[in-house]
Design an enzyme around this catalytic site. Structure first.
Site, PDB file in Angstrom:
ATOM      1  N   THR A 129       0.826  -1.210   0.000  1.00  0.00           N
ATOM      2  CA  THR A 129       0.000   0.000   0.000  1.00  0.00           C
ATOM      3  C   THR A 129       0.859   1.259   0.000  1.00  0.00           C
ATOM      4  O   THR A 129       1.898   1.329   0.668  1.00  0.00           O
ATOM      5  CB  THR A 129      -0.919   0.008   1.230  1.00  0.00           C
ATOM      6  OG1 THR A 129      -1.694  -1.193   1.237  1.00  0.00           O
ATOM      7  CG2 THR A 129      -1.844   1.208   1.218  1.00  0.00           C
ATOM      8  N   ALA A 177      -2.042   4.577  -3.508  1.00  0.00           N
ATOM      9  CA  ALA A 177      -2.350   3.252  -4.058  1.00  0.00           C
ATOM     10  C   ALA A 177      -2.763   2.341  -2.912  1.00  0.00           C
ATOM     11  O   ALA A 177      -1.934   1.689  -2.291  1.00  0.00           O
ATOM     12  CB  ALA A 177      -1.141   2.672  -4.790  1.00  0.00           C
ATOM     13  N   GLY A 178      -4.080   2.363  -2.617  1.00  0.00           N
ATOM     14  CA  GLY A 178      -4.610   1.522  -1.551  1.00  0.00           C
ATOM     15  C   GLY A 178      -5.296   0.306  -2.141  1.00  0.00           C
ATOM     16  O   GLY A 178      -4.648  -0.660  -2.524  1.00  0.00           O
ATOM     17  N   SER A 179      -6.620   0.354  -2.249  1.00  0.00           N
ATOM     18  CA  SER A 179      -7.331  -0.746  -2.895  1.00  0.00           C
ATOM     19  C   SER A 179      -6.890  -0.901  -4.352  1.00  0.00           C
ATOM     20  O   SER A 179      -6.894  -2.008  -4.893  1.00  0.00           O
ATOM     21  CB  SER A 179      -8.847  -0.502  -2.826  1.00  0.00           C
ATOM     22  OG  SER A 179      -9.300  -0.579  -1.486  1.00  0.00           O
ATOM     23  N   THR A 236       2.662  -3.388   8.492  1.00  0.00           N
ATOM     24  CA  THR A 236       2.728  -4.108   9.752  1.00  0.00           C
ATOM     25  C   THR A 236       4.123  -4.714   9.918  1.00  0.00           C
ATOM     26  O   THR A 236       4.665  -5.293   8.979  1.00  0.00           O
ATOM     27  CB  THR A 236       1.674  -5.219   9.792  1.00  0.00           C
ATOM     28  OG1 THR A 236       0.378  -4.648   9.609  1.00  0.00           O
ATOM     29  CG2 THR A 236       1.703  -5.960  11.120  1.00  0.00           C
ATOM     30  N   ARG A 284     -23.203 -11.637  36.028  1.00  0.00           N
ATOM     31  CA  ARG A 284     -23.934 -10.388  36.202  1.00  0.00           C
ATOM     32  C   ARG A 284     -25.396 -10.681  36.569  1.00  0.00           C
ATOM     33  O   ARG A 284     -26.116 -11.367  35.812  1.00  0.00           O
ATOM     34  CB  ARG A 284     -23.868  -9.560  34.920  1.00  0.00           C
ATOM     35  CG  ARG A 284     -24.668  -8.269  34.932  1.00  0.00           C
ATOM     36  CD  ARG A 284     -24.124  -7.260  35.917  1.00  0.00           C
ATOM     37  NE  ARG A 284     -24.706  -5.941  35.693  1.00  0.00           N
ATOM     38  CZ  ARG A 284     -24.596  -4.925  36.539  1.00  0.00           C
ATOM     39  NH1 ARG A 284     -23.923  -5.085  37.677  1.00  0.00           N
ATOM     40  NH2 ARG A 284     -25.137  -3.761  36.261  1.00  0.00           N
ATOM     41  N   HIS A 292     -22.350  -6.570  27.970  1.00  0.00           N
ATOM     42  CA  HIS A 292     -21.656  -6.025  29.139  1.00  0.00           C
ATOM     43  C   HIS A 292     -22.242  -4.687  29.594  1.00  0.00           C
ATOM     44  O   HIS A 292     -21.940  -4.212  30.695  1.00  0.00           O
ATOM     45  CB  HIS A 292     -20.163  -5.824  28.828  1.00  0.00           C
ATOM     46  CG  HIS A 292     -19.348  -7.086  28.874  1.00  0.00           C
ATOM     47  ND1 HIS A 292     -19.478  -8.092  27.942  1.00  0.00           N
ATOM     48  CD2 HIS A 292     -18.382  -7.489  29.743  1.00  0.00           C
ATOM     49  CE1 HIS A 292     -18.613  -9.065  28.223  1.00  0.00           C
ATOM     50  NE2 HIS A 292     -17.947  -8.723  29.305  1.00  0.00           N
ATOM     51  N   GLU A 342      -5.401  -6.207   4.245  1.00  0.00           N
ATOM     52  CA  GLU A 342      -5.275  -7.217   3.183  1.00  0.00           C
ATOM     53  C   GLU A 342      -6.497  -7.242   2.268  1.00  0.00           C
ATOM     54  O   GLU A 342      -6.914  -8.301   1.792  1.00  0.00           O
ATOM     55  CB  GLU A 342      -4.971  -8.597   3.770  1.00  0.00           C
ATOM     56  CG  GLU A 342      -3.652  -8.602   4.530  1.00  0.00           C
ATOM     57  CD  GLU A 342      -3.124  -9.978   4.825  1.00  0.00           C
ATOM     58  OE1 GLU A 342      -3.298 -10.882   3.981  1.00  0.00           O
ATOM     59  OE2 GLU A 342      -2.525 -10.146   5.901  1.00  0.00           O
ATOM     60  N   THR A 385     -10.112  -4.571   1.741  1.00  0.00           N
ATOM     61  CA  THR A 385     -11.332  -4.224   2.462  1.00  0.00           C
ATOM     62  C   THR A 385     -12.457  -5.217   2.148  1.00  0.00           C
ATOM     63  O   THR A 385     -12.367  -6.013   1.198  1.00  0.00           O
ATOM     64  CB  THR A 385     -11.810  -2.826   2.062  1.00  0.00           C
ATOM     65  OG1 THR A 385     -12.143  -2.849   0.649  1.00  0.00           O
ATOM     66  CG2 THR A 385     -10.739  -1.772   2.314  1.00  0.00           C
TER      67      THR A 385
END
Length: 379
Positions: free
Chosen positions: A124, A128-130, A156, A266, A336, A361, A363
């Site tokens: 990425t 230039a992503g998808s 990462t 609870r 919760h 990796e 969307t």
């Protein structure tokens, strides 16, 4: 699904490690954003960092299903540690194993499988992503080297990796056919690890911007032939999506585990809240979707183990598991109540960690495009 004794042993071993060693550190990693060096070192000692690679390259001789189970069990308690693990194996190590030369494998695989170095993956870019085919980083041949210039984002392990697998344009005007792949070692002049991102979730994993400024990379570090980089990366993502599906599955299962425990303890209106139909329905939906996600993830992993093409199955597994994880973690917070919204309870962390799985990796929207293309192609 009935697993083999070997796979059940993997699950028990990794679960014990995750509960005893990883989970106690998870909240602190999320709070501080510190990298879990100790957990990664212990995972290397257990052979997890090379779990799905053969003995002869330094791996543990396991299979992809064992790897998916291991990612699931780590993610069940800590999304950050699971993401580091998944990116190292699927994105940093697998492309060298699958597409590398004998020399490249000899130089890197044993170190990667044994945890002597971590791997990263740079696809990425800011623009230039998808549209990964829109890569703008360039690699110009100069004798026995390439000179790289450009930037990668959302990498990462980018700040801790010993080697990064990255793409760059070697021939302009040829679209994806002009993109090649390279192995860039930490410490190479012109390879700059820049900004560490401050993220919503998976905060214990390093996500960095990488810059390349007249970075000279030997021709011997090109992965595959010129022009093959984009196709190699797409094949890598087919496997990587199985691991992100497994990560999402683990997060969802962790959210269900915590919800079952909390709803049993609870008490409201004189009864444990698990006795109320509204809560039971949420638990039922979570359990059903998690089971379906597990079947999809394991099916994709087993097909990859058989050497079959998994483009569609990997996309389905990632799409369904990631969106099921978002629903499961949302329901966990609802179960919760107010306590689910504060950091004393882990489900708010699970909710934030789960979001990454719908983006990284590819969307959810890209997964739907991949699945539709595959389904239509089959017709």
């Amino acid at each position: 699904m009935q697993l083999s004794e070997q796979h059940e042993l993997v699950r028990r071993t990794v679960r014990e490690f995750a509960v005893n060693e990883v989970e106690p550190r998870a909240a602190e990693l999320d709070r501080t954003g510190h990298f879990p060096d100790e957990s990664i070192r212990q995972m290397a000692e257990l052979g997890l960092l090379g779990i799905c690679f053969p003995d002869e390259v330094g791996g543990s001789g396991g299979d992809v299903l064992s790897y998916a189970i291991a990612v699931e069990e780590i993610a069940r308690v800590c999304g950050s540690t699971a993401l580091i693990f998944a990116a190292h194996v699927s994105l940093g190590t697998y492309p060298i194993y699958a597409f590398g030369t004998a020399d490249q494998k000899a130089r890197y695989l044993r170190k990667l499988c044994r945890g002597e170095m971590l791997g990263a993956f740079g696809l990425t870019e800011p623009n230039a992503g998808s549209d990964a085919g829109g890569t703008q980083t360039t690699a110009i041949r100069d004798g026995d080297h390439y000179v790289l210039n450009g930037s990668k984002v959302f990498c990462t392990n980018g700040g801790v990796a010993g080697v990064a697998v990255i793409t760059a344009v070697t021939t302009k005007g040829k679209g994806t056919d002009g993109i090649s792949a390279f192995l860039v070692e930490k410490g190479t002049p012109g390879f700059i690890v820049a900004k560490k991102e401050d993220k919503l979730g998976v905060r214990g994993s390093e996500t960095n911007v990488l810059h390349f400024e007249d970075c000279r990379v030997p021709v011997a570090n090109r992965l595959g032939d010129e022009g093959e980089g984009f196709r190699l990366f797409m094949k890598t993502l087919d496997g990587g999506r199985i691991s992100i599906g497994a990560m999402a599955l683990g997060i969802a299962q962790g959210a269900l585990d915590k919800s079952l425990s909390y709803s049993s303890q609870r008490v409201q209106f004189g009864r444990a809240i698990r006795e109320f139909q509204a809560v039971q329905f949420m638990l039922a939906d979570m359990a059903t979707e998690i089971n379906a996600a597990r079947l999809l993830v394991y099916d994709a992993a087993m097909k990859k183990d058989r050497g079959e093409r998994t483009t569609c199955e990997s996309a389905m597994a990632k799409l369904f598991a990631s969106e099921a994880a978002m629903r499961a973690t949302d329901r966990a917070i609802q179960i919760h109540g107010g306590y689910g919204y504060i950091k004393d309870y882990p489900v708010e962390r699970y909710f934030r960690d789960a979001k990454l799985t719908t983006i990284g990796e590819g969307t959810s929207e890209i997964q739907r495009l991949v699945i539709a293309r595959e389904v239509l192609r089959d017709r």
